[in-house]
Design a protein around this motif. Structure first.
Motif, PDB file in Angstrom:
ATOM      1  N   SER B  64       0.834  -1.210   0.000  1.00 35.61           N
ATOM      2  CA  SER B  64       0.000   0.000   0.000  1.00 35.61           C
ATOM      3  C   SER B  64       0.864   1.254   0.000  1.00 35.61           C
ATOM      4  O   SER B  64       0.491   2.275  -0.583  1.00 35.61           O
ATOM      5  CB  SER B  64      -0.937   0.006   1.210  1.00 35.61           C
ATOM      6  OG  SER B  64      -1.829  -1.080   1.133  1.00 35.61           O
ATOM      7  N   THR B  65       2.027   1.171   0.650  1.00 34.60           N
ATOM      8  CA  THR B  65       2.932   2.329   0.654  1.00 34.60           C
ATOM      9  C   THR B  65       3.398   2.638  -0.769  1.00 34.60           C
ATOM     10  O   THR B  65       3.370   3.795  -1.207  1.00 34.60           O
ATOM     11  CB  THR B  65       4.147   2.047   1.567  1.00 34.60           C
ATOM     12  OG1 THR B  65       3.667   1.763   2.873  1.00 34.60           O
ATOM     13  CG2 THR B  65       5.082   3.241   1.618  1.00 34.60           C
ATOM     14  N   LEU B  66       3.805   1.582  -1.492  1.00 31.78           N
ATOM     15  CA  LEU B  66       4.245   1.810  -2.875  1.00 31.78           C
ATOM     16  C   LEU B  66       3.096   2.346  -3.720  1.00 31.78           C
ATOM     17  O   LEU B  66       3.279   3.271  -4.528  1.00 31.78           O
ATOM     18  CB  LEU B  66       4.780   0.510  -3.492  1.00 31.78           C
ATOM     19  CG  LEU B  66       6.020  -0.124  -2.870  1.00 31.78           C
ATOM     20  CD1 LEU B  66       6.593  -1.197  -3.795  1.00 31.78           C
ATOM     21  CD2 LEU B  66       7.086   0.920  -2.574  1.00 31.78           C
ATOM     22  N   ILE B  69       2.484   5.924  -2.998  1.00 32.17           N
ATOM     23  CA  ILE B  69       3.482   6.792  -3.644  1.00 32.17           C
ATOM     24  C   ILE B  69       3.082   7.048  -5.099  1.00 32.17           C
ATOM     25  O   ILE B  69       3.217   8.153  -5.615  1.00 32.17           O
ATOM     26  CB  ILE B  69       4.887   6.142  -3.578  1.00 32.17           C
ATOM     27  CG1 ILE B  69       5.366   6.075  -2.129  1.00 32.17           C
ATOM     28  CG2 ILE B  69       5.887   6.914  -4.444  1.00 32.17           C
ATOM     29  CD1 ILE B  69       6.581   5.177  -1.923  1.00 32.17           C
ATOM     30  N   MET B  70       2.536   5.999  -5.749  1.00 27.36           N
ATOM     31  CA  MET B  70       2.137   6.125  -7.155  1.00 27.36           C
ATOM     32  C   MET B  70       0.729   6.707  -7.323  1.00 27.36           C
ATOM     33  O   MET B  70       0.223   6.770  -8.435  1.00 27.36           O
ATOM     34  CB  MET B  70       2.171   4.742  -7.837  1.00 27.36           C
ATOM     35  CG  MET B  70       3.537   4.147  -8.028  1.00 27.36           C
ATOM     36  SD  MET B  70       4.692   5.226  -8.905  1.00 27.36           S
ATOM     37  CE  MET B  70       3.920   5.418 -10.499  1.00 27.36           C
ATOM     38  N   ASN B  71       0.108   7.108  -6.218  1.00 21.97           N
ATOM     39  CA  ASN B  71      -1.271   7.621  -6.265  1.00 21.97           C
ATOM     40  C   ASN B  71      -2.217   6.576  -6.850  1.00 21.97           C
ATOM     41  O   ASN B  71      -3.039   6.864  -7.718  1.00 21.97           O
ATOM     42  CB  ASN B  71      -1.348   8.929  -7.079  1.00 21.97           C
ATOM     43  CG  ASN B  71      -2.691   9.628  -6.881  1.00 21.97           C
ATOM     44  OD1 ASN B  71      -3.526   9.187  -6.092  1.00 21.97           O
ATOM     45  ND2 ASN B  71      -2.907  10.718  -7.615  1.00 21.97           N
ATOM     46  N   ARG B  75      -7.563   7.344  -1.319  1.00 24.43           N
ATOM     47  CA  ARG B  75      -7.406   8.687  -0.759  1.00 24.43           C
ATOM     48  C   ARG B  75      -6.109   8.717   0.035  1.00 24.43           C
ATOM     49  O   ARG B  75      -5.722   7.708   0.632  1.00 24.43           O
ATOM     50  CB  ARG B  75      -8.601   8.989   0.157  1.00 24.43           C
ATOM     51  CG  ARG B  75      -8.699  10.411   0.664  1.00 24.43           C
ATOM     52  CD  ARG B  75     -10.149  10.675   1.090  1.00 24.43           C
ATOM     53  NE  ARG B  75     -10.606   9.796   2.152  1.00 24.43           N
ATOM     54  CZ  ARG B  75     -10.462  10.063   3.455  1.00 24.43           C
ATOM     55  NH1 ARG B  75      -9.857  11.150   3.845  1.00 24.43           N
ATOM     56  NH2 ARG B  75     -10.934   9.223   4.366  1.00 24.43           N
ATOM     57  N   ARG B  76      -5.425   9.867   0.028  1.00 26.90           N
ATOM     58  CA  ARG B  76      -4.165   9.988   0.757  1.00 26.90           C
ATOM     59  C   ARG B  76      -4.109  11.322   1.484  1.00 26.90           C
ATOM     60  O   ARG B  76      -4.762  12.284   1.064  1.00 26.90           O
ATOM     61  CB  ARG B  76      -2.978   9.928  -0.208  1.00 26.90           C
ATOM     62  CG  ARG B  76      -2.901   8.684  -1.050  1.00 26.90           C
ATOM     63  CD  ARG B  76      -1.818   8.809  -2.099  1.00 26.90           C
ATOM     64  NE  ARG B  76      -2.035   9.959  -2.978  1.00 26.90           N
ATOM     65  CZ  ARG B  76      -1.102  10.506  -3.752  1.00 26.90           C
ATOM     66  NH1 ARG B  76       0.103  10.004  -3.765  1.00 26.90           N
ATOM     67  NH2 ARG B  76      -1.384  11.545  -4.517  1.00 26.90           N
ATOM     68  N   SER B  77      -3.328  11.360   2.556  1.00 29.24           N
ATOM     69  CA  SER B  77      -2.992  12.651   3.165  1.00 29.24           C
ATOM     70  C   SER B  77      -1.540  12.576   3.604  1.00 29.24           C
ATOM     71  O   SER B  77      -0.945  11.495   3.651  1.00 29.24           O
ATOM     72  CB  SER B  77      -3.915  12.936   4.355  1.00 29.24           C
ATOM     73  OG  SER B  77      -3.579  12.094   5.437  1.00 29.24           O
ATOM     74  N   LEU B  90      -0.311  15.016  -7.981  1.00 21.28           N
ATOM     75  CA  LEU B  90      -0.043  14.552  -9.343  1.00 21.28           C
ATOM     76  C   LEU B  90      -0.762  13.242  -9.654  1.00 21.28           C
ATOM     77  O   LEU B  90      -0.888  12.366  -8.805  1.00 21.28           O
ATOM     78  CB  LEU B  90       1.457  14.344  -9.552  1.00 21.28           C
ATOM     79  CG  LEU B  90       2.361  15.572  -9.412  1.00 21.28           C
ATOM     80  CD1 LEU B  90       3.820  15.187  -9.672  1.00 21.28           C
ATOM     81  CD2 LEU B  90       1.924  16.670 -10.375  1.00 21.28           C
ATOM     82  N   ALA B  91      -1.226  13.116 -10.906  1.00 20.94           N
ATOM     83  CA  ALA B  91      -1.813  11.859 -11.379  1.00 20.94           C
ATOM     84  C   ALA B  91      -0.690  10.830 -11.541  1.00 20.94           C
ATOM     85  O   ALA B  91       0.487  11.213 -11.696  1.00 20.94           O
ATOM     86  CB  ALA B  91      -2.509  12.091 -12.703  1.00 20.94           C
TER      87      ALA B  91
END
Lengths: 295, 267
Positions: B64-66, B69-71, B75-77, B90-91
């Motif tokens: 999930s971390t990788l 990083i790649m979006n 959802r991320r914060s 960024l996409a």
């Protein structure tokens, strides 16, 4: 007069030609549907309406702008394709994360809106679009009379189908498309702008429908319902060929046109249903379609 | 426990620069799949030329971390800096063009493409090479590898270049998945479980390739279950549990922590 199975040769070849012409339209339309389904996973129910918009745009362009056939053949697919891109950006993209059924319902609604608007403006009766001067007349082949325009339609459709097949199967752009149909998320992670690719693909599928519409304008009455009559047959063709299969859409389209034409000769009562009979048989024996990949 | 900023050399003994050399920096990274909160404030830093592993049990949040990083999560914060640039807005395709190559756990070989088409699929993300600190373009070491170089590295792929990608063996598919991102010129590689289910001889080959990439100056983040594979390769290890980094262990500290890691990782 030469007869085959009791049928005059001229009648047989005439129907075969008609079948090939219909098949060319089936191929063009099912190709557009296959391209769209492949990447967007949307069953584009607006495809018939977009074909109709192509024919109407050619007709109205001629009436109000003096647009000739050749200009229409180039400009109309571009304009209707651009309209398709707007539809994808504004509507389809918003529901891309939902079940595919929503895409089907949305495009079905769009088809009704396009048709209803044109019925209100122009009524349901068909209008005629003249065959361009350069393509009028025909050739006497001995065993049949071949109208020049019908021969042109067949050649133009085959060339466009081949060009699209080549684009998808033999170019880098096509590799992006094929990979995008399998795993769009990963393709994007490789650095390819998949949202743009999706928009352009939908635009290409719609442009193909509009191109078929312009080709059809001189052959069939141009009316708001001309697309809906054809669409259900085209869906059957796509199912027979295999959903999303490019080669399947082209070959099955042509083959179904010929089968339909020959059925008109030998057993006319079944001509309108033969494609659906084939569809049922294919679904029973090979559910993924003749050219589709088994799950 | 040593912190990321304290470390000054890699296992190769190569000099590692301070913060300006950071290729990847995660600060308080949180991620969600729908309602499921999978990353809880991940903090990590990877510097140029380092090979860093994310260790942990299944479900610890390494993949999930990788993907975050790649979006590629819902959802991320928090903050993600790739080569100093904030990539949160960024996409995924824009992130790749920062010079990031992602090799997913499932390998992602496209069945409708041949081996060579699979190799050629990802566009060059840093085709003209990385800018050196003095502003000059660097040479071959930072350009993407050519097809010839890739085929020399993985001769099996050359032999089967016209086969459909999914007709390869598991090991060959993994080589293809790795080779595919080497051609792009990406110099920050995110590799997810590349040894999963592979024979030891294939793992040995992959290990050699990673060492070669490291020697070329590539920065690598490796998610790995196979501790024996990862241990000799990495400069540092991040131990993950319950969606966050629990501990950072340097290569130098590793021998003293073997027993602990074996217990924690269940290996």
């Amino acid at each position: 007069m030469t007869m085959i199975f009791g049928i005059p040769l001229m009648v047989l070849f005439g129907q075969l030609m008609l079948g090939l012409i219909n098949g060319a339209f089936y191929a063009l339309l099912s190709l557009g549907l296959a391209v769209i389904f492949g990447l967007l996973r949307i069953i584009n129910f607006a495809h018939g309406a977009q074909y109709m918009l192509g024919a109407f745009a050619a007709l109205l362009g001629a009436q109000y702008l003096g647009l000739n056939y050749w200009a229409a053949l180039i400009l109309v697919p571009l304009v209707v394709g651009a309209l398709g891109i707007v539809v994808e950006r504004l509507l389809l993209r918003r529901i891309q994360h939902l079940d595919h059924l929503y895409g089907l319902l949305l495009t079905f609604g769009l088809a009704l809106i396009f048709e209803g608007t044109l019925v209100n403006l122009f009524g349901v009766s068909g209008s005629s679009y003249p065959i361009p001067e350069a393509l009028s007349g025909g050739f006497k082949l001995g065993f049949m009379f071949l109208p020049t325009y019908r021969a042109w339609v067949l050649v133009a459709a085959l060339v466009v189908c081949f060009a699209v097949w080549f684009l998808i199967e033999r170019t880098r752009l096509g590799a992006y498309l094929r990979a995008g149909t399998e795993n769009p998320e990963l393709v994007q992670a490789f650095g390819i702008n998949v949202p743009l690719m999706v928009s352009l693909t939908y635009g290409l599928g719609v442009a193909l429908a509009a191109f078929a519409g312009v080709l059809a304008a001189p052959l069939y009455p141009v009316s708001p319902t001309m697309g809906s009559n054809l669409l259900i047959v085209v869906f059957a063709v796509v199912v027979i060929g295999g959903m999303g299969s490019i080669l399947g859409a082209i070959l099955t389209g042509l083959a179904m046109g010929v089968i339909e034409g020959l059925t008109k000769v030998f057993y006319p009562e079944a001509a309108n249903t033969v494609i659906f009979v084939v569809m049922v048989m294919v679904l029973m024996l090979r559910p993924a379609g003749l050219f589709g990949k088994e799950a | 426990m040593a912190t990321a900023l304290e470390k000054t050399t890699t296992t190769d003994g190569a000099a590692v620069s301070p913060a300006s050399e950071e290729q990847l920096c995660l600060r308080d990274l949180n991620a969600w799949y729908g309602e499921s909160h999978v990353l809880h404030g991940v903090n990590m830093t990877v510097r140029r030329g380092e090979l860093v592993t994310l260790l942990g049990r299944n479900g610890a949040g390494r993949s999930s971390t990788l993907r975050a990083i790649m979006n590629m999560v819902g959802r991320r914060s928090g903050e993600i800096l790739i080569k100093g640039q904030d990539s949160m807005g960024l996409a995924p395709h824009r992130i790749a063009h920062l010079g990031v190559g992602f090799c997913p756990e499932e390998r992602g070989i496209f069945s409708s493409l041949t081996v060579e088409e699979n190799l050629l699929l990802p566009p060059m993300v840093k085709g003209k090479g990385r800018q050196k600190e003095d502003g000059a373009r660097s040479g071959d070491e930072t350009c993407g590898m050519s097809l010839d170089e890739i085929y020399a590295l993985f001769p099996n792929l050359h032999e089967r270049r016209n086969s459909q990608g999914t007709r390869l063996s598991g090991g060959e598919q993994q080589m293809l998945a790795l080779a595919r991102i080497l051609r792009t010129g990406a110099d920050l590689l995110l590799l997810d479980e590349i040894t999963e289910g592979l024979a030891p001889v294939i793992n040995q080959k992959l290990g050699e390739v990673l060492m070669m990439l490291k020697a070329r100056g590539m920065t690598i983040v490796l998610v790995e279950q196979n501790f024996r594979f990862a241990a000799p390769l990495a400069d540092r290890h991040y131990l993950m549990e319950h969606g966050s980094i629990q501990e950072e262990i340097t290569a130098a500290e590793l021998p003293a922590r073997h027993a602990y890691l074996h217990r924690v990782l269940g290996v």
